[in-house]
Enzyme design. Structure first.
Site, PDB file in Angstrom:
ATOM      1  N   GLU A 115     -43.585 -60.979 -15.187  1.00 14.53           N
ATOM      2  CA  GLU A 115     -42.555 -59.720 -15.832  1.00 14.53           C
ATOM      3  C   GLU A 115     -42.182 -60.022 -17.085  1.00 14.53           C
ATOM      4  OE1 GLU A 115     -41.721 -56.827 -15.235  1.00 14.53           O
ATOM      5  OE2 GLU A 115     -40.592 -56.383 -13.595  1.00 14.53           O
ATOM      6  N   ASP A 119     -33.519 -57.701 -15.248  1.00 13.66           N
ATOM      7  CA  ASP A 119     -32.157 -57.379 -15.489  1.00 13.66           C
ATOM      8  C   ASP A 119     -31.174 -57.383 -14.502  1.00 13.66           C
ATOM      9  OD1 ASP A 119     -30.401 -55.700 -17.307  1.00 13.66           O
ATOM     10  OD2 ASP A 119     -30.957 -53.847 -16.304  1.00 13.66           O
ATOM     11  N   ASP A 175     -40.098 -51.103 -23.703  1.00 15.15           N
ATOM     12  CA  ASP A 175     -40.130 -49.847 -24.120  1.00 15.15           C
ATOM     13  C   ASP A 175     -38.639 -49.333 -23.898  1.00 15.15           C
ATOM     14  OD1 ASP A 175     -39.986 -49.481 -21.166  1.00 15.15           O
ATOM     15  OD2 ASP A 175     -40.004 -47.246 -21.699  1.00 15.15           O
TER      16      ASP A 175
END
Ligand code: IMP
Ligand code: MG
Length: 196
Positions: A115, A119, A175
């Site tokens: 990954e 979060d 991103d």
């Protein structure tokens, strides 16, 4: 807003990326590569008897998968999954939809999920139980970044590149609105970008 410059470290190029979109370069390309070399060596030793199936989570893990795998000498296999987490804005809810499923059969396999960032942990927690339910022998996680202060669920992570604070970061696959994934480094996004 002061400009932050970073030297692209790809051999043979001397391109400097300068942008006011970042407040700082959090990890340089060299720092990331050095850490991936350490993790790759650890994977070689941990999985010597049973080379794992690497499962990359699209799109954020593309860079990490490519660079990490070049640091692993075992005869590993590679597969990809794309998932989307329902939620408002940038917060994930833990309710996950599979956009692209694996091709591999996981029965009896040692699986290593790769990954970009953990979060809240909700997406990975869902993915972990989903892959385990397919009969994998083991499912472990490797993440480039982790935000411990943002954790909503506790997950066992076998390999962590770096722990960071709650800053929103981009680059090296990560991103903001599909931009900045191509940066060779990881940078903290400047707040003015959100409000544009
Ligand atoms: P979680 O379910 O809250 O752990 O969501 C993790 C996903 O949120 C990651 O795979 C990223 O796509 C996205 N994400 C979380 N923090 C960041 C960040 O700082 N930059 C870019 N994407 C992030
Ligand atoms: Mg992601």
């Amino acid at each position: 807003m002061s400009e932050t410059a970073a030297q692209r470290t790809t051999p043979g190029t001397d391109l400097t990326i300068t942008s006011s979109d970042f407040t700082k370069i959090h990890f340089t390309h060299e720092q990331i590569q050095a850490r991936l070399a350490e993790i790759g060596a650890q994977i070689d030793s941990d999985y010597a008897a049973n080379p794992p199936l690497f499962v990359g989570v699209l799109k954020g893990a593309v860079m990490a998968m490519a660079d990490l795998q070049r640091n692993v000498t075992l005869p590993i296999e590679t597969d990809w999954m794309a998932v989307s987490s329902y939620g408002s804005g940038t917060k994930s809810s833990g309710v996950v939809r599979i956009l692209k499923d694996l091709e591999a059969d996981l029965l009896g396999r040692d699986v290593l999920i790769v990954e970009d960032i953990i979060d809240s942990g909700l997406t990975l927690s869902w993915l972990l139980s989903n892959l385990k339910s397919r009969g994998a022998k083991s499912v472990e996680i490797c993440t480039i970044l982790r935000k411990p202060e943002a954790a909503k669920v506790t997950i066992d992570v076998k390999y962590v590149g770096f722990d960071i604070s709650n800053d929103f970061v981009v680059g090296y696959g990560l991103d903001y609105a599909e931009r900045y994934r191509n940066l060779p480094f990881i940078a903290v996004l400047a707040p003015h970008v959100y409000s544009e």
